[in-house]
Design an enzyme around this catalytic site. Structure first.
Site, PDB file in Angstrom:
ATOM      1  CG  ASP A 189      -9.158  -4.744  -2.694  1.00  0.00           C
ATOM      2  OD1 ASP A 189      -9.599  -4.645  -2.134  1.00  0.00           O
ATOM      3  OD2 ASP A 189      -7.446  -3.723  -2.868  1.00  0.00           O
ATOM      4  CG  HIS A 236      -1.975   0.671   1.173  1.00  0.00           C
ATOM      5  ND1 HIS A 236      -2.116   2.237   1.427  1.00  0.00           N
ATOM      6  CD2 HIS A 236      -3.219   0.718   0.359  1.00  0.00           C
ATOM      7  CE1 HIS A 236      -2.763   2.921   0.670  1.00  0.00           C
ATOM      8  NE2 HIS A 236      -4.274   1.879   0.279  1.00  0.00           N
TER       9      HIS A 236
HETATM   10  N1  CMC Z   1       3.724  -7.701  -4.385  1.00  0.00           N
HETATM   11  C1  CMC Z   1       4.990  -7.426  -5.575  1.00  0.00           C
HETATM   12  N2  CMC Z   1       5.981  -6.367  -4.729  1.00  0.00           N
HETATM   13  C2  CMC Z   1       5.508  -5.346  -4.547  1.00  0.00           C
HETATM   14  C3  CMC Z   1       4.059  -5.251  -4.092  1.00  0.00           C
HETATM   15  C4  CMC Z   1       3.976  -6.268  -4.404  1.00  0.00           C
HETATM   16  N3  CMC Z   1       2.187  -6.439  -4.270  1.00  0.00           N
HETATM   17  N4  CMC Z   1       3.650  -4.085  -4.275  1.00  0.00           N
HETATM   18  C5  CMC Z   1       4.632  -2.711  -4.111  1.00  0.00           C
HETATM   19  N5  CMC Z   1       6.160  -4.295  -4.140  1.00  0.00           N
HETATM   20  C6  CMC Z   1       7.016  -3.911  -4.433  1.00  0.00           C
HETATM   21  C7  CMC Z   1       7.774  -3.096  -5.285  1.00  0.00           C
HETATM   22  O1  CMC Z   1       8.140  -3.349  -6.668  1.00  0.00           O
HETATM   23  C8  CMC Z   1       8.577  -1.771  -4.872  1.00  0.00           C
HETATM   24  O2  CMC Z   1       9.794  -2.678  -4.566  1.00  0.00           O
HETATM   25  P1  CMC Z   1      11.507  -1.470  -5.433  1.00  0.00           P
HETATM   26  O3  CMC Z   1      11.234  -0.500  -3.943  1.00  0.00           O
HETATM   27  O4  CMC Z   1      12.527  -3.245  -4.837  1.00  0.00           O
HETATM   28  O5  CMC Z   1      11.160  -1.359  -6.429  1.00  0.00           O
HETATM   29  C9  CMC Z   1       8.492  -1.540  -3.689  1.00  0.00           C
HETATM   30  O6  CMC Z   1       7.590  -2.702  -3.313  1.00  0.00           O
HETATM   31  C10 CMC Z   1       7.908  -0.553  -3.435  1.00  0.00           C
HETATM   32  O7  CMC Z   1       6.149  -0.802  -3.900  1.00  0.00           O
HETATM   33  P2  CMC Z   1       5.815   1.018  -4.802  1.00  0.00           P
HETATM   34  O8  CMC Z   1       5.208  -0.319  -6.397  1.00  0.00           O
HETATM   35  O9  CMC Z   1       7.069   1.642  -5.200  1.00  0.00           O
HETATM   36  O10 CMC Z   1       4.728   1.231  -3.627  1.00  0.00           O
HETATM   37  P3  CMC Z   1       3.408   2.207  -4.347  1.00  0.00           P
HETATM   38  O11 CMC Z   1       2.858   3.048  -3.531  1.00  0.00           O
HETATM   39  O12 CMC Z   1       3.819   3.277  -5.228  1.00  0.00           O
HETATM   40  O13 CMC Z   1       2.061   1.026  -5.586  1.00  0.00           O
HETATM   41  C11 CMC Z   1       0.435  -0.467  -4.376  1.00  0.00           C
HETATM   42  C12 CMC Z   1       1.332   0.637  -4.064  1.00  0.00           C
HETATM   43  C13 CMC Z   1      -0.693  -0.651  -3.569  1.00  0.00           C
HETATM   44  C14 CMC Z   1      -0.114   0.037  -6.003  1.00  0.00           C
HETATM   45  C15 CMC Z   1       1.760  -1.522  -4.935  1.00  0.00           C
HETATM   46  O14 CMC Z   1       2.100  -2.304  -3.243  1.00  0.00           O
HETATM   47  C16 CMC Z   1       0.534  -3.015  -5.446  1.00  0.00           C
HETATM   48  O15 CMC Z   1       0.927  -2.764  -6.863  1.00  0.00           O
HETATM   49  N6  CMC Z   1       0.361  -4.049  -5.369  1.00  0.00           N
HETATM   50  C17 CMC Z   1      -0.542  -4.488  -5.288  1.00  0.00           C
HETATM   51  C18 CMC Z   1      -1.983  -4.193  -5.661  1.00  0.00           C
HETATM   52  C19 CMC Z   1      -2.920  -3.954  -4.908  1.00  0.00           C
HETATM   53  O16 CMC Z   1      -2.836  -4.628  -4.482  1.00  0.00           O
HETATM   54  N7  CMC Z   1      -3.669  -2.856  -5.063  1.00  0.00           N
HETATM   55  C20 CMC Z   1      -4.498  -2.786  -3.986  1.00  0.00           C
HETATM   56  C21 CMC Z   1      -3.496  -1.430  -2.798  1.00  0.00           C
HETATM   57  S1  CMC Z   1      -5.076  -0.835  -1.461  1.00  0.00           S
HETATM   58  C22 CMC Z   1      -6.978  -1.267  -2.070  1.00  0.00           C
HETATM   59  C23 CMC Z   1      -7.021   0.707  -2.836  1.00  0.00           C
HETATM   60  O17 CMC Z   1      -5.806   0.997  -3.347  1.00  0.00           O
HETATM   61  O18 CMC Z   1      -7.768   0.406  -3.733  1.00  0.00           O
END
Ligand code: CMC
Length: 445
Positions: free
Chosen positions: A379, A321
C-alpha cells in the site's frame, strides 16, 4: 471450466512426527500429529486437543494459527516471496494479465489460449448491473464513501442471485464467481460516478478488464474517451499484485462468513467491510493522507518520532506486515510502476513521491523499524499511482477490493469444496463475571 480444472482439495501430509504435551496437573500425555504442506513451516494438528485434554489454545490475532489448508497462495515472509499457485509474483506481474491470473487463482493452472479466451468472454458477459441495482445508488448520500457503497451494493446482489444458487454445485459456484469478478468494476465505477454527479457509463465488453474499468470511471457520454494503454497496463498489473494474499483478514472474513453456507455475494460484502480498515486495505488511502499531511521532507523526522512513540496511536501507514519481515515483493513492483506512470503522464516532480521515497529511506535506516523488521508494504506506493491516474483517495481501497475479489472467491470456493472444513467457530478464554444472582432494580446501588 473442464474437469481437470475443477477445484482441487488441499491435502496436508502427515510427517509421521508427533509433539507430545504433558499435562502437569494430571500427568496425562497427549500426542499431537505434525502435518506438512508443500512449502512453509510444518503445523501441529490440535484438532483433538480439547477432546483429549480439556484445553483450548489461546491465540488472539491468530499469530500462530493456521485456520485451514490451502493450495492457492504461498508467502514466505522472511525472504519476501509471494507465489500464486506456485508462480512467483514478479514473473506473473511482468508476463501475464489480470484475467489470466484470475483463472490461475481460481482453477489452479494457467489457461490454454482457448481456455483464456472463453474465460474472458464468460467474465465480460456479466459486467452489466441489473437496472434495479442501479436504482439503489440514489439511496446513498452523494458523499458516501465508495467502500460503504460497495458493501451495500455487493451485499444486495444476493437479493438478485440467491434462489437459483446451489453452493454445493461446482457450476453454480463458477457462475456466481464470474458474476462477482465481472460486476465489481462496474459497482466501483458507479460509486465514483455517483459521487461526482456524472451519468453511469455502461460497460464496454470489447475492452480489457482494467481498460473497461478506466472507461466506466473516466468517460462521459459527451465525448470520446480513449483509455491510455500505459495506464490500463499499470492498473492491470496493480490488480495482479492485489489479487490474493492467502489468509489475510478480509479473506478469513469471507471464509468464516461462507463457512455457515451463507450466500457468496453476502460473504464478499463481508470481505469488503473487513478490507476497508486502515490496518488492512484501507492503508492505501491512509498512506496518501499521511504523505499529504507530512507535505515536505523536512517534516519526516517529526512523523518518524510519532510512529516510534508508544503513547501516540499514530503508525506509519504502508509500513509493516504480519507475514513479511522483509521487503514486500509487491511494493518493489509498485514502486517501479509508479515511476512509469508518472513518466507517461509527464509528471516530473510529484512531491508526494519524493516524500514517500525519503520516508522509506529514513525508516529503513531507523533502529525502531530495523529492529521490528518493518518494511514498506503493497500500500505504500500504490496511492501515488492511483492519484496520478485521477482517482480520488476515497476510491483507492475500492480498487483493492476489485482485485481481491478473485482471491476471496477462490478461497470461498476451495473451502466449500473441502470436506474437512467445518463452520468457523473459535472459542474464547472467558474472563468476565462468574455465576451471580440477578439483583432486582430497587436493590442495585
Ligand atoms: N508504524 C509504527 N510501528 C509499527 C508499525 C507501523 N506501521 N507496524 C508495526 N509496528 C510496530 C508495533 O507497534 C509493534 O511494536 P512493539 O513490538 O514495540 O509493540 C511491532 O511493530 C509489531 O507490530 P504488530 O502490530 O504486533 O504487528 P501486526 O502483525 O499485528 O500488524 C500491521 C501488522 C500491518 C497491522 C501493522 O504493521 C500496521 O498497522 N501497519 C500499518 C498499516 C498498514 O500499512 N497496513 C497494510 C498492510 S499490507 C496490505 C494489507 O494487508 O491489506
Amino acid at each position: 471450466m473442464d474437469a481437470k480444472h475443477a477445484t482441487a482439495i488441499p491435502t496436508p501430509n502427515s510427517t509421521g512426527e508427533v509433539v507430545t504435551l504433558v499435562d502437569k496437573r494430571t500427568g496425562n500425555e497427549v500426542q499431537l500429529p505434525v502435518l506438512s504442506g508443500t512449502s512453509g513451516p510444518d503445523v501441529i494438528d490440535i484438532r483433538k486437543l480439547y477432546a483429549e485434554t480439556g484445553y483450548f489454545t489461546f491465540d488472539p490475532g491468530y499469530t500462530s494459527t493456521g485456520s485451514c489448508a490451502s493450495n492457492i497462495t504461498y508467502i514466505d515472509g522472511d525472504v519476501g516471496i509471494l507465489r500464486y499457485r506456485g508462480y512467483a509474483i514478479d514473473e506473473l506481474a511482468e508476463k501475464s494479465d489480470f484475467l489470466e491470473i484470475a483463472y490461475l487463482i481460481l482453477y489452479g493452472e494457467l489457461p490454454s489460449a482457448a481456455e483464456k479466451e472463453k474465460f474472458e468472454q464468460d467474465i465480460m458477459q456479466h459486467t452489466m448491473l441489473n437496472q434495479q441495482i442501479i436504482t439503489f445508488y440514489n439511496g446513498f448520500r452523494r458523499d458516501a464513501h465508495p467502500m460503504a457503497v460497495m458493501c451495500g451494493v455487493v451485499g444486495a446482489l444476493s437479493a438478485f442471485y440467491h434462489d437459483h444458487l446451489d453452493i454445493f454445485d461446482e457450476t453454480d459456484r463458477m457462475i456466481a464467481s464470474d458474476r462477482l469478478i465481472a460486476k465489481m468494476p462496474t459497482i466501483a465505477a458507479y460509486a465514483y460516478k455517483y459521487t461526482v454527479g456524472q451519468p453511469f457509463m455502461y460497460p464496454k465488453n470489447g475492452l480489457g478488464y482494467a481498460e473497461n474499468f478506466l472507461h466506466m470511471t473516466f468517460a462521459t457520454p459527451c465525448e470520446d474517451y480513449k483509455v491510455n494503454p500505459v495506464l490500463a497496463r499499470a492498473l492491470d498489473r496493480l490488480f495482479i499484485l492485489h489479487a490474493d494474499h492467502e489468509q489475510n483478514a478480509s479473506t478469513s472474513t469471507v471464509r468464516i462468513a461462507g463457512s455457515s453456507h451463507a450466500n457468496p455475494f453476502a460473504c464478499i460484502a463481508a470481505g469488503i467491510a473487513s478490507l476497508w480498515g486502515p490496518a488492512h486495505g484501507g492503508a492505501n488511502e491512509a498512506v496518501l493522507n499521511m504523505l499529504t499531511e507530512i507535505g515536505t521532507k523536512d517534516r519526516i523526522p517529526e512523523f518518524i518520532k510519532r510512529a516510534r512513540d508508544k503513547d501516540d496511536p499514530f503508525r506509519l501507514f504502508g509500513f509493516g506486515h504480519r507475514v513479511y519481515k522483509n521487503y514486500d515483493p509487491r511494493a518493489k513492483i509498485v514502486q517501479e510502476s509508479c515511476h512509469e506512470v508518472l513518466n507517461e503522464l509527464g509528471i516530473k516532480d510529484e512531491p508526494l513521491l519524493e516524500v514517500a521515497m525519503e520516508l522509506e529511506r529514513i525508516a529503513l535506516e531507523d533502529e525502531y523499524f530495523v529492529e521490528r523488521k518493518l518494511y514498506p508494504n503493497v500500500d505504500f506506493y500504490s496511492g501515488i499511482i492511483y492519484k496520478a491516474m485521477g482517482f480520488p483517495t476515497s476510491m483507492f481501497t475500492a480498487l483493492f477490493a476489485i482485485a481481491r475479489t478473485v482471491g476471496w472467491i477462490a478461497h470461498w470456493n476451495e473451502m466449500i469444496a473441502d470436506p474437512v472444513q467445518k463452520i468457523g467457530r473459535p472459542r474464547q478464554l472467558f474472563t468476565g463475571a462468574a455465576d451471580r444472582p440477578f439483583v432486582p432494580i430497587e436493590k442495585r446501588g
